[in-house]
Design an enzyme around this catalytic site. Structure first.
Site, mmCIF file in Angstrom:
data_model
loop_
_atom_site.group_PDB
_atom_site.id
_atom_site.type_symbol
_atom_site.label_atom_id
_atom_site.label_comp_id
_atom_site.label_asym_id
_atom_site.label_seq_id
_atom_site.Cartn_x
_atom_site.Cartn_y
_atom_site.Cartn_z
ATOM 1 N N CYS A 1 0.906 -1.257 -0.003
ATOM 2 C CA CYS A 1 0.129 0.011 0.005
ATOM 3 C C CYS A 1 0.851 1.218 0.079
ATOM 4 O O CYS A 1 0.576 2.117 -1.001
ATOM 5 C CB CYS A 1 -0.873 0.061 1.220
ATOM 6 N N ARG B 1 5.958 -8.018 -0.400
ATOM 7 C CA ARG B 1 6.076 -6.978 -1.494
ATOM 8 C C ARG B 1 6.644 -5.652 -0.986
ATOM 9 O O ARG B 1 6.278 -5.322 0.054
ATOM 10 C CB ARG B 1 4.513 -6.937 -1.836
HETATM 11 C C1 UGA Z 1 -1.355 0.537 5.626
HETATM 12 C C2 UGA Z 1 -2.193 1.408 6.556
HETATM 13 O O1 UGA Z 1 -1.712 1.320 8.006
HETATM 14 C C3 UGA Z 1 -3.492 0.881 6.592
HETATM 15 O O2 UGA Z 1 -4.422 1.797 7.432
HETATM 16 C C4 UGA Z 1 -4.142 0.709 5.484
HETATM 17 O O3 UGA Z 1 -5.544 0.376 5.146
HETATM 18 C C5 UGA Z 1 -3.329 -0.056 4.407
HETATM 19 O O4 UGA Z 1 -1.957 0.309 4.382
HETATM 20 C C6 UGA Z 1 -3.884 -0.087 3.095
HETATM 21 O O5 UGA Z 1 -3.878 1.113 2.461
HETATM 22 O O6 UGA Z 1 -4.196 -1.277 2.612
HETATM 23 P P1 UGA Z 1 -0.220 -1.966 6.226
HETATM 24 O O7 UGA Z 1 0.377 -1.749 4.694
HETATM 25 O O8 UGA Z 1 -0.933 -3.204 6.122
HETATM 26 O O9 UGA Z 1 -1.232 -0.796 6.360
HETATM 27 O O10 UGA Z 1 0.953 -1.714 7.300
HETATM 28 P P2 UGA Z 1 1.465 -0.861 8.072
HETATM 29 O O11 UGA Z 1 1.378 -1.240 9.421
HETATM 30 O O12 UGA Z 1 0.912 0.667 7.874
HETATM 31 O O13 UGA Z 1 2.791 -0.688 7.833
HETATM 32 C C7 UGA Z 1 3.400 -0.228 6.665
HETATM 33 C C8 UGA Z 1 4.990 -0.248 6.694
HETATM 34 O O14 UGA Z 1 5.424 0.765 7.674
HETATM 35 C C9 UGA Z 1 5.556 -1.512 7.282
HETATM 36 O O15 UGA Z 1 6.668 -2.053 6.480
HETATM 37 C C10 UGA Z 1 6.213 -1.060 8.540
HETATM 38 O O16 UGA Z 1 7.194 -1.779 9.085
HETATM 39 C C11 UGA Z 1 6.373 0.276 8.422
HETATM 40 N N1 UGA Z 1 6.522 1.249 9.668
HETATM 41 C C12 UGA Z 1 5.322 1.453 10.264
HETATM 42 C C13 UGA Z 1 7.572 1.948 10.046
HETATM 43 O O17 UGA Z 1 8.746 1.605 9.434
HETATM 44 N N2 UGA Z 1 7.640 2.498 11.041
HETATM 45 C C14 UGA Z 1 6.634 2.576 12.004
HETATM 46 O O18 UGA Z 1 6.501 3.519 12.868
HETATM 47 C C15 UGA Z 1 5.226 2.313 11.717
#
Ligand code: UGA
Length: 438
Positions: A264, A331
């Protein structure tokens, strides 16, 4: 309510299971017959905690079934969800061909009044296109069709929980009747306290991109800060704690590390920037978010080189390959971007992930896969923590480092306590915190 769901990816399948769980009659539709056959056996084709169980329960209760025939999914449906993929084109814009295809199928097969719900993440203006497609392609049987934008905010790894207990249900619609239909559909969640936000359609479409891009912005902000901390001697975790103690900022999504991956954020930040450019509304900040994100992987690679001097022929173990814990999704996983860089430098790269190893191998065949973290670390000159799985946090450090050729850990997720690393005699390279040399 009879509901059709087009697309059985992370969003579509979770939508199917959660709507069935709250009592609707759901038919999931996917073009891919193999996926449909697998789903009919109650076996999701990706790992998501709790999903297999929920599929089993709802299918057994006769509330959920799957078909590759769009006609079967649309027949009698009062609401049809479009949950198909919107991958990036080479230009960065979202490719909406699958959305158009789904809309054409609704126009062809719907046989009553229908609310068509855009659940996939799409650029503002897409609902108008869907509406036009429905009008152009309508068959005689379809009654009055309304298009609604109802973006999904679920996260992989906690998708079921997010879907059944959402922070908010966002509904963009053009008529009271459409808002009411969606409220009726979500009544079981609304009764449990889920707030509903009603907007016009472009606002809902834009809000989804705005949320994802803002979360990505927080991550890139803290990662740029991490590099400044490393140069100035500050500690990014402590800085993030100070920032987070201000309610206006908030502590979440301020964890520095290898940056964001997944399906995403990378795609949505790019698509949002392309949309802005196409509409003549310059938004260069979005490009900067992506640039800083790429640099986070470069920075980790530089630490490995700094620690090992020449990496040619040396073994580097990557612990965690999925883009985040709780999923087998690799991904755009930062771990794989790092693996490719290290392989280019001539290193031998061995990875381990509790769920994502097979997907990682398929994505990056040169990567060797180990059956567990200790095996990956055996004779390694450096271990890089790429995903903050609980299993990795709980590793026996003594056992891990004694198996290594050099006790060097690059912590791309700040998973470990620097004091413990010091005690364990590890040469420890965290992210945005002072380096500890053994
Ligand atoms: C993200 C959004 O959080 C959801 O609200 C949304 O619905 C979704 O995309 C989507 O559009 O379908 P997701 O991709 O499952 O969800 O994962 P996240 O938990 O947001 O994490 C995304 C990335 O950011 C991960 O690689 C995680 O490791 C990284 N991250 C997250 C960090 O590097 N630091 C942080 O503080 C938080």
């Amino acid at each position: 309510m009879k509901v059709g769901v087009v697309g059985t990816g992370h969003v579509g399948l979770v939508t199917c299971a959660s709507l069935a769980a709250v009592g609707h009659d759901v038919v999931g539709n996917d073009l891919d017959e193999e996926k449909v056959a697998q789903l009919r056996r109650g076996d999701p084709w990706f790992y998501e905690p709790g999903l297999k169980e929920l599929l089993g329960e709802t299918m057994q209760a006769g509330k959920l079934r799957f078909t590759s025939d769009p006609g079967e999914a649309m027949s009698g449906a009062e609401v049809v969800f479009i949950c198909v993929g919107t991958p990036p084109r080479a230009s960065g814009e979202a490719n909406l061909i699958a959305v158009e295809h789904a809309a054409r199928n609704v126009a062809k097969h719907a046989d009553r009044d229908v609310v068509v719900v855009e659940k996939s993440t799409v650029p503002a203006g897409t609902a108008q296109r869907v509406k036009r497609t429905l009008e152009r392609e309508r068959s005689g049987a379809m009654g009055h069709a309304e298009v609604v934008s109802n973006p999904e905010f679920l996260r992989e790894g906690s998708a079921i929980e997010d879907s059944l207990n959402p922070d908010r249900i966002l509904i963009g619609a053009e008529s009271r009747a459409a808002f009411d239909k969606m409220r009726e559909l979500y009544a079981p969640l609304i009764e449990k306290g889920a707030p509903v936000i009603e907007t016009d359609i472009p606002t809902a479409e834009l809000a989804k991109h705005a949320c994802n891009a803002f979360l990505a912005l927080k991550i890139s902000y803290v990662n740029a800060l991490a590099r400044l901390c490393e140069k100035s001697g500050g500690d990014v975790v402590a800085v993030a704690d100070v920032m987070g103690s201000d309610d206006r900022i908030g502590r979440s999504f301020l964890n520095a590390g290898l940056g964001y991956g997944g399906y995403c954020f990378p795609k949505d930040v790019q698509a949002f920037e392309s949309l802005a450019a196409r509409l003549g509304s310059d938004f260069p900040l979005l490009g900067e978010i992506a640039r800083i994100n790429d640099q986070s992987v470069d920075a980790a690679c530089e630490k490995v080189v700094e620690a090992l001097w020449n990496v040619e022929g040396k073994k580097v173990a990557l612990l965690g390959l999925a883009f985040k814990p709780g999923t087998d999704d690799v991904r755009n996983a930062p771990a794989l971007a790092l693996a490719r860089k290290l392989l280019l430098e001539g290193a031998r790269v061995v990875g381990y992930d509790p769920e994502g190893s097979a997907n990682a191998k398929a994505d990056c065949p040169q990567l060797e896969i180990a059956p567990d973290a200790y095996d990956a670390a055996t004779d390694a000159h450096c271990v890089v923590i790429c995903t903050e799985w609980a299993e990795i946090k709980e590793l026996d450090l003594g056992k891990l480092t004694s198996a290594m050729a050099y006790p060097v850990i690059v912590d791309g997720r700040n998973l470990f306590d620097p004091e413990e690393m010091k005690k364990a005699g590890v040469s420890y390279y965290p992210t945005g915190r002072p380096h500890i040399s053994s």
